[in-house]
Design a protein around this motif. Sequence first.
Motif, short mmCIF file in Angstrom:
data_model
loop_
_atom_site.label_atom_id
_atom_site.label_comp_id
_atom_site.label_asym_id
_atom_site.label_seq_id
_atom_site.Cartn_x
_atom_site.Cartn_y
_atom_site.Cartn_z
N ASN A 29 3.34 -5.17 0.73
CA ASN A 29 3.54 -4.77 2.13
C ASN A 29 4.64 -3.74 2.34
O ASN A 29 5.05 -3.48 3.46
N THR A 30 5.09 -3.16 1.24
CA THR A 30 6.01 -2.03 1.37
C THR A 30 5.21 -0.79 1.01
O THR A 30 4.07 -0.89 0.57
N ASP A 31 5.80 0.37 1.16
CA ASP A 31 5.11 1.58 0.71
C ASP A 31 5.67 2.05 -0.63
O ASP A 31 5.43 3.18 -1.05
N ARG A 33 6.22 3.05 -4.27
CA ARG A 33 5.26 3.50 -5.27
C ARG A 33 5.31 2.56 -6.47
O ARG A 33 6.38 2.10 -6.87
N HIS A 52 -3.50 -2.81 -2.96
CA HIS A 52 -4.05 -2.19 -1.75
C HIS A 52 -4.57 -3.26 -0.78
O HIS A 52 -4.24 -3.24 0.41
N SER A 55 -2.08 -5.23 1.19
CA SER A 55 -1.10 -4.44 1.95
C SER A 55 -1.55 -4.19 3.39
O SER A 55 -2.68 -4.49 3.76
N ARG A 57 -2.21 -1.46 4.46
CA ARG A 57 -3.15 -0.33 4.40
C ARG A 57 -4.56 -0.78 4.05
O ARG A 57 -5.44 0.05 3.82
N LYS A 103 -3.87 7.42 5.21
CA LYS A 103 -3.70 6.09 5.81
C LYS A 103 -4.07 4.96 4.85
O LYS A 103 -4.16 3.80 5.22
N THR A 105 -4.49 4.25 0.19
CA THR A 105 -3.83 4.24 -1.11
C THR A 105 -4.59 5.15 -2.06
O THR A 105 -5.82 5.16 -2.08
N ASP A 143 -0.50 10.67 4.84
CA ASP A 143 0.23 9.42 4.76
C ASP A 143 -0.50 8.54 3.75
O ASP A 143 -1.50 7.89 4.06
N ARG A 145 -0.14 5.99 0.13
CA ARG A 145 0.68 5.29 -0.86
C ARG A 145 0.13 5.63 -2.25
O ARG A 145 -1.07 5.56 -2.49
#
Length: 257
Positions: A29-31, A33, A52, A55, A57, A103, A105, A143, A145
């Motif tokens: 749940n973070t972005d 890497r 993914h 998350s 996203r 938006k 991954t 945007d 990830r």
Amino acid sequence: VNQKYAFGNIIGKNHKMRAIYDLIQKVSNTDARVFITGETGVGKELVAAALHHASDRKDGPLVCLNCAALSPTLLESELFGHEKGAYTGATGRKIGKFELADKGTIFLDEIGEMSPGMQSKLLRILQEGVFYRVGGNKSIPVDVRVIAATNRNIAEDVAEGRFREDLYYRLNVVQIHMPPVRERKEDISLLAEYFLNIFKRDRGVSNLTISKKAMNAMIQYDWPGNVREMKNAIERAVVMGNGEAIMLEDLPQFAAK
């Protein structure tokens, strides 16, 4: 498979695997890497998918690309797209993987195979969050990830100048190492049963089992091709076998021994 021993489509009860599940849970749940390391066939793409889908996203796209499969020119066009007429044969505009992953991954597999020129282009998009299509002069913000993976010893590649150090640090915020099958022997029967169930459904042989002899041989074996090799072996055994039990001779790894 008992849910305790799985995360998404990753299967394993070995302590290393359970530590990986905890890590996926923590970073999904973070972005941040994530850089996934491990031998060929260990299931690095499954880790990317699990990250993914766990998350924020998850409703966005998950776009995967194997960097080793393409020449630098093709890779650039795959990643960033191109404008009509950017080069011979570019008859229309092509939308690249980064744009498609907006938006969501992007999973870049075999990142260690990327040419130096491509590495610097990737570094730019990580730093600035924008890119240009090949042959285009309009910057496109995204945007996305980024999750990368390699089966190479990437630290060695960095030390020897084959992989950019600044790019490595950008990609390697959190590292997840997928252990080879030989280091998680207690997972072999779990994986074997998991694959058996998949192929039993596909082939309509619901009573098929794995003989004790075959299972013991699988547990003793080192599986150099890892989970992928095991999956292929069991699929073949289901197809070639007698429909009642998978015998030792149905497994290609042991047939000649």
